[in-house]
Design a protein around this motif. Structure first.
Motif, PDB file in Angstrom:
ATOM      1  N   LEU A 182       0.892  -1.419  -0.336  1.00 38.37           N
ATOM      2  CA  LEU A 182       0.399  -0.052   0.159  1.00 38.37           C
ATOM      3  C   LEU A 182       1.100   1.139  -0.039  1.00 38.37           C
ATOM      4  N   SER A 250       7.068   7.195  -3.852  1.00 36.34           N
ATOM      5  CA  SER A 250       6.005   6.791  -3.491  1.00 36.34           C
ATOM      6  C   SER A 250       4.905   8.259  -3.264  1.00 36.34           C
ATOM      7  N   ASP A 254      -0.632   8.311  -0.248  1.00 37.46           N
ATOM      8  CA  ASP A 254      -0.397   7.733   0.230  1.00 37.46           C
ATOM      9  C   ASP A 254      -0.153   7.287   1.304  1.00 37.46           C
ATOM     10  N   TYR A 258      -2.039   5.499   4.640  1.00 40.27           N
ATOM     11  CA  TYR A 258      -1.334   4.480   5.444  1.00 40.27           C
ATOM     12  C   TYR A 258      -0.260   3.793   6.311  1.00 40.27           C
TER      13      TYR A 258
END
Length: 287
Positions: A182, A250, A254, A258
């Motif tokens: 994730l 990333s 996100d 997460y």
């Protein structure tokens, strides 16, 4: 009459969210005990290795793999010499080109799903693969023994404690992989494997209850070093490198969604100890 074996599936997909959906689907009421994923990857080369090592009955292939390694065409070329019985291959793609569709059919693909078609759901892929498997089997697909090593869900009353522990361990492994996927920690990073092992040790052995966090982390990371045959400092460096690259590459949304633990403002990334303890606590509480 024996029980029906779960269908062994391989997923080659570059979208982390889609991989998570397939994992959730495999554990859902409608598909539990019907399907089992022997592997999930975003790499065509890794997919080829999964095929040779695990002999899946069905393969779900993202044709483009834009955020992964290689392409669906690379994968299809790599398994072209497979002997019968060959797995059922389903391609999902954003490409509407009939020329491309005909090309992949010539390479042995059984079904093609256009992701943008109205009403498309991944459940459609699983259901059709199960139907194809049923049609291809000469009998009722049942089995009276467990020698194939496939793990199946049972109630607590039906199985010995050892199998229940195996199911819990499988759940822990799945949750760790989902969480790391994730936030975008790539399986190509050496530190990813060390993180998986360290988090698993903390969850299963509950080391946090045996002392302070610093000593626990040292113990865990030393265990990882021993198991993998590398030294302690190499484990730490590889884990920190994987974290640094993830925070650098990333999507920030996100990461904020997460990974909700505090991040040192000066460093801008979690330390290996903070990272491992955050996910061990999160997974332990969920279980």
């Amino acid at each position: 009459m024996g029980r029906k074996k779960p269908m062994r599936l391989l997923l080659i997909e570059d979208d982390t969210a889609v991989r998570v959906k397939y994992r959730e689907l495999a554990e859902s009421y409608n598909f539990r005990n019907k399907i089992q994923f022997v592997g999930m990857t975003d790499s065509s080369a890794d997919g080829i290795r999964y095929v040779h090592n695990h002999a899946p009955e069905g393969i779900i292939l993202d044709l483009e793999l834009l955020r992964g390694v290689g392409s669906g065409m690379d994968f299809l070329s790599g398994i072209s010499e497979l002997e019968d019985p060959k797995p059922i291959i389903v391609v999902s793609t954003n490409t509407p080109s009939n020329m491309v569709h005909n090309l992949v059919r010539d390479k042995g693909v059984d079904l093609i799903f256009f992701k943008r078609q109205k009403g498309f759901k991944i459940e459609m892929i699983i259901n059709l693969m199960l139907d194809l498997r049923e049609a291809n089997m000469g009998d009722d697909g049942t089995d009276d023994d467990d020698d194939d090593g496939i793990m199946t869900e049972y109630s607590d009353e039906m199985v010995p404690a050892k199998i229940n522990k195996m199911n819990v361990q499988a759940k822990i492994n799945t949750m760790i992989n989902e969480e790391l996927d994730l936030i975008g920690i790539s399986v190509r990073y050496k530190g990813r494997g060390y993180l998986e092992k360290a988090i698993n040790i903390l969850v299963t052995k509950d080391l946090n209850r045996q002392g302070n966090g610093s000593r626990d982390s040292e113990t865990v990371l030393n265990q990882v070093a021993q198991v993998t045959g590398v030294n302690y400092s190499s484990v730490i460096r590889a884990i920190q490198t994987a974290i640094n690259k993830t925070w650098d590459g990333s999507d920030i949304e996100d990461l904020q969604q997460y990974y909700t633990a505090r991040v040192d403002k000066r460093l801008g990334v979690p330390s290996p100890v903070e990272f491992i303890h955050y996910y061990a606590d999160k997974i332990r509480k969920a279980i």
